[in-house]
Structures are given as structure tokens and as C-alpha cells.
Design a protein around this motif. Structure first.
Motif, short mmCIF file in Angstrom:
data_model
loop_
_atom_site.label_atom_id
_atom_site.label_comp_id
_atom_site.label_asym_id
_atom_site.label_seq_id
_atom_site.Cartn_x
_atom_site.Cartn_y
_atom_site.Cartn_z
N UNK A 216 10.40 -17.94 -58.36
CA UNK A 216 11.65 -17.21 -58.56
C UNK A 216 11.42 -16.07 -59.55
N UNK A 217 10.62 -16.39 -60.57
CA UNK A 217 10.33 -15.36 -61.57
C UNK A 217 9.64 -14.13 -60.96
N UNK A 218 8.82 -14.32 -59.94
CA UNK A 218 8.21 -13.17 -59.25
C UNK A 218 9.28 -12.26 -58.65
N UNK A 219 10.32 -12.87 -58.08
CA UNK A 219 11.43 -12.06 -57.54
C UNK A 219 12.11 -11.31 -58.68
N UNK A 220 12.37 -12.02 -59.77
CA UNK A 220 13.10 -11.40 -60.88
C UNK A 220 12.33 -10.22 -61.47
N UNK A 227 18.38 -14.29 -63.52
CA UNK A 227 19.03 -15.27 -62.64
C UNK A 227 19.66 -16.38 -63.46
N UNK A 228 20.73 -16.91 -62.91
CA UNK A 228 21.32 -18.13 -63.48
C UNK A 228 21.24 -19.20 -62.41
N UNK A 291 18.08 -9.82 -67.05
CA UNK A 291 16.61 -10.00 -67.04
C UNK A 291 16.16 -11.34 -67.62
N UNK A 292 17.07 -12.32 -67.65
CA UNK A 292 16.67 -13.64 -68.16
C UNK A 292 16.81 -14.66 -67.06
N UNK A 304 12.04 -23.55 -70.64
CA UNK A 304 12.15 -22.64 -69.50
C UNK A 304 12.14 -21.20 -69.97
N UNK A 305 12.90 -20.96 -71.06
CA UNK A 305 12.96 -19.58 -71.57
C UNK A 305 11.57 -19.13 -72.01
N UNK A 306 10.87 -20.07 -72.67
CA UNK A 306 9.51 -19.74 -73.12
C UNK A 306 8.65 -19.38 -71.92
N UNK A 307 8.71 -20.22 -70.88
CA UNK A 307 7.92 -19.98 -69.68
C UNK A 307 8.22 -18.59 -69.13
#
Ligand code: ADP
Ligand code: MG
Length: 314
Positions: A216-220, A227-228, A291-292, A304-307
Motif C-alpha cells: 500500500x505504501x508503494x501506492x502512497x 491513507x487511513x 501523506x501519512x 506502523x508509523x515508524x515503518x
């Protein structure tokens, strides 16, 4: 030089002069004709890294094709042709018989034709290159997500990672769940119907090979959005939740499910298609502008935030 992504970024990430989309998505896209792109991608399975040595060769053959189909489908594209390069320590006819049967069973399901390859001696390693095509209007890039898009995910999360723990005899689950998880790990079966029916209404997609959060992070990152995620809505088996193994679903690799994002105004249409066609597709969150990557009601939010920050730094 720590991660796969840092290596690609530093040594290989060159801009293509001729491709519409080069490095950085599930497949590269280039012009086929006025209406369509070719989509091309490659994926390798290495013994002991991508499959355990005692895995049924039929399933290794199936998976070698399926993981490539997954990349093509998540571009909104249809699989067409494959090249199979296989390196073998020694020719074993029983192994090859089962492997090839599994490979072709998967090809048959997705209407994929083997048209070439390479056979060599070496450590057991299988590489498939896959070619598909997609109508230009329907191509789904990682970079297409828009603020306020709904986030959808196919199937169930974490089954393959649970399957690996079961295969390594690290955990015991019920026999039904064990079978389902081992199937998810060894015989991934991306649902081409979901892509066929839903992708037309979507803005972006990625398949989950490295884990839900990571992919998902790749999309972001590609779409420059956040994303939430609604944790309670994630399609995770009760057993995983009851045994507090949610990390398998969030970070576990090899699921080969697809994350899709679609405008809110398509929600009703998508829900109707899900019902009509009995599709396994769940709405799990929303694209945001900050952007989070946030997950509601999750006790390990900090981790998760750290990741996310760690990935974000690259
Ligand atoms: P996927 O998980 O969808 O197979 P990867 O995460 O493996 O994608 O790769 C990310 C992107 O980097 C893809 O676009 C892939 O084609 C590209 N890539 C990976 N390795 C290399 C390499 N050695 N040279 C060029 N491009 C690469
Ligand atoms: Mg992929």
C-alpha cells in the motif's frame, strides 16, 4: 545498501525513453497499438527463499506462473504470453513432470501461453517473464490514487504468511485453516474476474507480494498521498485476530491479493458488482492528503508509523 528497493534505486532505476511506464510498477507498459499497451513483467522463485525444498513441484510450477499473472492483473491487464527460464541442479523427471503440470494448469486457468524460455544447470531457480495487454483507458498504475479514493483489497490478508508458519511447524491452526493457508502460500490464485469487472472503475492498483502495508505504501509514495485504514474492516481471519497474529496480515508477504483504489462515487457500482458476481473484495480505507499511513484503533500504531517513515525516507 540494505534493501531491495535501495539497490534498484541506486543501480538500476533508469528512465525509459520508449516505454510509457518503465521501472517502478508491477509491470512496464509500452505502446501496442492506438488503443492498447503491452504490459511486461518478470518474477523469480528461488529454492529456500521463495519455496521450501519439500514443496510439491506441481505447486512450485503453479506459483511460478501465478505470481507473474498477479503482476499483470494488477495493471488492469490480461495475461497473454510467458517465457520460462529454469535452472536445475540435476534433471529429475518426476520433479519436472509435476512442475510442468502445475505450470500449465495455471497457464490454462489464466489463458497464458508459454512461448519460450531457457533451461540451464545451477541452483534451483525459476524465472518467468510475462506479457499481457491492456486497453490504454484501463491501465492501472501505482501512481493513480486520488485523494478521497476508497481503498479496496481482494481476498484475505495474512493467509500465505500463516501458511509459511504452519509449513515450518511454528504454529498449529485448525485443519481447515491450515489447508486454506498452505493453499494460499503454495498455490496463489489471483481472481481475474475482480480485475475484469472492477478495474474499469479504479484509479490505481498494486498486488501484494511484500505485505499489505509495504505494498500500500508503494501506492502512497507513487501517488504522493496518504491513507487511513479501518482496521476492523480488513479481511483477516478470526483465528489470526484471536491469536494476535495481525502482523501476518499487515506485514506478511506472498498474499498475491490486489489493493485497488477507486473514486468514492464508484462505491455503489462496485458494491453491486461484488454482490452480483459474488466477488471477494472488501473496502478497507480511504486515500487522504496528509501523506501519512494511519490505521485506526490499532494498538501498534506507532510501529506502523515508524515503518511508514522509514520507507518514506528513501
Ligand atoms: P513486484 O513486487 O511487483 O514484482 P518489485 O518490488 O520486485 O515489483 O520491483 C519494483 C520495481 O523495480 C518493478 O518495476 C521492477 O520491474 C523493478 N526492478 C526490480 N529489480 C530490477 C532490476 N534488477 N533492474 C531493473 N528493474 C528492476
Ligand atoms: Mg507486484
Amino acid at each position: 545498501m540494505k534493501t531491495e528497493f535501495e539497490i534498484i534505486e541506486k543501480y538500476f532505476n533508469k528512465k525509459s525513453k520508449r516505454a510509457i511506464k518503465g521501472i517502478g510498477d508491477d509491470a512496464a507498459l509500452f505502446e501496442k497499438d492506438k488503443k492498447n499497451y503491452w504490459a511486461i513483467s518478470t518474477d523469480t522463485l528461488n529454492e529456500k527463499i521463495h519455496f521450501l525444498s519439500n514443496t510439491d513441484p506441481f505447486r512450485i510450477g503453479w506459483k511460478a506462473a501465478a505470481v507473474n499473472v498477479s503482476d499483470i492483473l494488477s495493471m488492469g491487464a490480461s495475461p497473454l504470453f510467458a517465457l520460462l527460464s529454469i535452472s536445475l541442479p540435476k534433471p529429475n523427471s518426476d520433479w519436472l513432470d509435476k512442475f510442468s503440470k502445475g505450470f500449465f494448469a495455471c497457464c490454462k486457468k489464466y489463458k497464458l501461453e508459454l512461448i519460450g524460455g531457457d533451461t540451464t544447470k545451477g541452483v534451483l531457480s525459476i524465472n518467468v517473464t510475462i506479457l499481457g495487454d491492456v486497453n490504454k483507458k484501463n491501465a492501472l498504475l501505482r501512481s493513480g490514487a486520488q485523494i478521497n479514493d476508497d481503498i479496496w483489497v481482494t481476498g484475505e490478508l495474512g493467509l500465505a504468511a500463516l501458511g509459511l508458519e504452519i509449513a515450518k511447524q511454528k504454529v498449529m491452526a485448525t485443519s481447515t485453516l491450515s489447508k486454506k493457508s498452505l493453499n494460499a502460500l503454495e498455490k496463489p490464485t489471483p481472481d481475474e474476474r475482480i480485475i475484469e469487472k472492477i478495474s474499469l472503475f479504479c484509479n490505481s492498483a498494486i498486488d501484494i507480494s511484500d505485505g499489505f502495508i509495504s505494498d500500500l505504501n508503494h501506492i502512497l509514495v507513487a501517488s504522493k498521498v496518504g491513507a487511513k485504514i479501518y482496521f476492523q474492516d480488513l479481511p483477516i481471519s478470526k483465528w489470526i485476530k484471536n491469536n494476535k497474529k495481525e502482523d501476518l496480515a499487515l506485514y506478511g508477504g506472498d498474499d498475491y491479493q490486489t489493493i485497488l483504489t477507486a473514486p468514492k462515487k464508484m462505491r455503489f457500482k462496485i458494491e453491486r458488482l461484488i454482490q452480483k458476481n459474488k466477488l471477494s473484495l472488501t473496502r478497507v480505507g480511504q486515500i487522504t492528503n496528509n501523506r501519512k499511513l494511519l490505521i485506526d484503533h490499532y494498538e501498534k500504531e506507532v510501529k506502523l508509523k515508524k515503518g511508514y517513515d522509514h520507507f518514506g525516507k528513501k
